[in-house]
Design a protein around this motif. Structure first.
Motif, PDB file in Angstrom:
ATOM      1  N   ILE A 187       4.330 -14.381   4.363  1.00  0.00           N
ATOM      2  CA  ILE A 187       3.094 -14.339   3.573  1.00  0.00           C
ATOM      3  C   ILE A 187       2.035 -13.579   4.362  1.00  0.00           C
ATOM      4  O   ILE A 187       1.696 -13.951   5.486  1.00  0.00           O
ATOM      5  N   TYR A 188       1.547 -12.520   3.754  1.00  0.00           N
ATOM      6  CA  TYR A 188       0.589 -11.625   4.401  1.00  0.00           C
ATOM      7  C   TYR A 188      -0.779 -11.745   3.745  1.00  0.00           C
ATOM      8  O   TYR A 188      -0.901 -11.661   2.521  1.00  0.00           O
ATOM      9  N   VAL A 189      -1.803 -11.934   4.559  1.00  0.00           N
ATOM     10  CA  VAL A 189      -3.171 -11.993   4.037  1.00  0.00           C
ATOM     11  C   VAL A 189      -3.711 -10.580   3.927  1.00  0.00           C
ATOM     12  O   VAL A 189      -3.951  -9.908   4.926  1.00  0.00           O
ATOM     13  N   SER A 190      -3.886 -10.135   2.718  1.00  0.00           N
ATOM     14  CA  SER A 190      -4.413  -8.808   2.414  1.00  0.00           C
ATOM     15  C   SER A 190      -5.856  -8.991   1.956  1.00  0.00           C
ATOM     16  O   SER A 190      -6.653  -9.613   2.660  1.00  0.00           O
ATOM     17  N   GLY A 191      -6.221  -8.497   0.813  1.00  0.00           N
ATOM     18  CA  GLY A 191      -7.578  -8.682   0.328  1.00  0.00           C
ATOM     19  C   GLY A 191      -7.733  -8.174  -1.087  1.00  0.00           C
ATOM     20  O   GLY A 191      -7.032  -7.243  -1.510  1.00  0.00           O
ATOM     21  N   GLN A 192      -8.628  -8.781  -1.829  1.00  0.00           N
ATOM     22  CA  GLN A 192      -8.896  -8.329  -3.194  1.00  0.00           C
ATOM     23  C   GLN A 192      -9.453  -6.903  -3.139  1.00  0.00           C
ATOM     24  O   GLN A 192     -10.331  -6.600  -2.344  1.00  0.00           O
ATOM     25  N   GLY A 193      -8.916  -6.031  -3.961  1.00  0.00           N
ATOM     26  CA  GLY A 193      -9.313  -4.634  -3.936  1.00  0.00           C
ATOM     27  C   GLY A 193      -8.329  -3.751  -3.204  1.00  0.00           C
ATOM     28  O   GLY A 193      -8.524  -2.531  -3.108  1.00  0.00           O
ATOM     29  N   THR A 194      -7.251  -4.348  -2.687  1.00  0.00           N
ATOM     30  CA  THR A 194      -6.206  -3.561  -2.034  1.00  0.00           C
ATOM     31  C   THR A 194      -5.634  -2.543  -3.008  1.00  0.00           C
ATOM     32  O   THR A 194      -5.411  -2.838  -4.184  1.00  0.00           O
ATOM     33  N   ASP A 195      -5.370  -1.345  -2.517  1.00  0.00           N
ATOM     34  CA  ASP A 195      -4.933  -0.225  -3.355  1.00  0.00           C
ATOM     35  C   ASP A 195      -3.416  -0.036  -3.264  1.00  0.00           C
ATOM     36  O   ASP A 195      -2.912   0.592  -2.342  1.00  0.00           O
ATOM     37  N   SER A 196      -2.694  -0.565  -4.243  1.00  0.00           N
ATOM     38  CA  SER A 196      -1.231  -0.464  -4.235  1.00  0.00           C
ATOM     39  C   SER A 196      -0.734   0.967  -4.414  1.00  0.00           C
ATOM     40  O   SER A 196       0.401   1.278  -4.060  1.00  0.00           O
ATOM     41  N   THR A 197      -1.585   1.854  -4.952  1.00  0.00           N
ATOM     42  CA  THR A 197      -1.162   3.249  -5.132  1.00  0.00           C
ATOM     43  C   THR A 197      -1.224   4.029  -3.823  1.00  0.00           C
ATOM     44  O   THR A 197      -0.637   5.104  -3.721  1.00  0.00           O
ATOM     45  N   GLU A 198      -1.974   3.510  -2.847  1.00  0.00           N
ATOM     46  CA  GLU A 198      -2.182   4.153  -1.545  1.00  0.00           C
ATOM     47  C   GLU A 198      -2.933   5.475  -1.667  1.00  0.00           C
ATOM     48  O   GLU A 198      -2.957   6.275  -0.728  1.00  0.00           O
ATOM     49  N   GLN A 199      -3.573   5.724  -2.804  1.00  0.00           N
ATOM     50  CA  GLN A 199      -4.223   7.015  -3.051  1.00  0.00           C
ATOM     51  C   GLN A 199      -5.735   6.911  -3.274  1.00  0.00           C
ATOM     52  O   GLN A 199      -6.392   7.925  -3.496  1.00  0.00           O
TER      53      GLN A 199
END
Length: 221
Positions: A109-121
């Protein structure tokens, strides 16, 4: 379950370790980090070393763990992309690849964040880096879940180590209860994040990317 925890000294990590030590489903916690937590608890074991991503000292035990809660991270404020990527992406994937190779049944389980961009673009530097981190973790051969908390409310006297965040919490702190009533699915406290991690590690979730609403829902299960 037996859990490896990275980032236990951070604001989210402190909430997670407190919940792990309270929850009967967790039999053992191995906290890996650069500094000792100063906590005495029969369920807690620490691995303190300069490079917290170096798992050579426990290589023979890695297959025994059921879950890894990865709360290690830094704020992107004032950082160049290369430096932020080195900490956010390189170190995380080093741990992820090591664990996946020896323990494909592990829940990561990785703590990322709201607004992370799955497209990487996207235009947001931190969003792109977090997006690539998420995508590459999800491609590894273990059960990976990405936690994207919203505004995180610190509980139990926990204080952020980031100066800018401390100032922000000092200013907004009195308004957090009101904000949580008006927008309950935009706020997660660090207790809820810990409870949700334990619940997901124990019984999974219906999505591999959990936004604030899903985190709060799993915290109650």
């Amino acid at each position: 379950m037996k859990v490896i925890l990275f980032g236990a000294t951070g604001m989210i990590g402190q909430g997670v370790i407190n919940e792990c030590l309270r929850d009967e489903r967790v039999q053992q916690v191995l906290a890996v980090g650069r500094n000792s937590l100063g906590i005495e608890n029969p369920k807690l074991r620490e691995l303190v070393q300069p490079d917290p991503t170096d798992l050579a000292a426990i290589a023979g035990e890695l297959a025994e763990f059921d879950a890894c809660f990865f709360c290690l991270g830094v704020s992107s404020v004032g950082m160049k992309e290369a430096d932020y990527r080195r900490i956010t992406y390189d170190l995380t994937l080093k741990v992820g690849r090591t664990l996946a190779a020896v323990n494909p049944k592990l829940v990561f389980i990785y703590v990322s964040g709201q607004g992370t961009d799955s497209t990487e673009q996207g235009r947001s530097m931190w969003g792109r880096v977090k997006g690539k981190t998420e995508n590459d973790l999800l491609a590894l051969p273990f059960q990976a879940y990405m936690f994207r908390p919203g505004f995180v409310q610190p509980m139990d006297g926990v204080i952020s180590r980031t100066p800018l965040y401390r100032v922000a919490y000092a200013i907004t702190g009195p308004l957090i209860p009101l904000f949580k009533r008006l927008a309950p699915n935009a706020v997660n406290d660090n207790r809820e994040i810990g409870r949700a991690m334990i619940a997901v590690a124990a019984s999974g979730a219906n999505t591999h990317v959990l936004e604030p609403r899903e985190i709060n829902a799993r915290a109650k299960s």
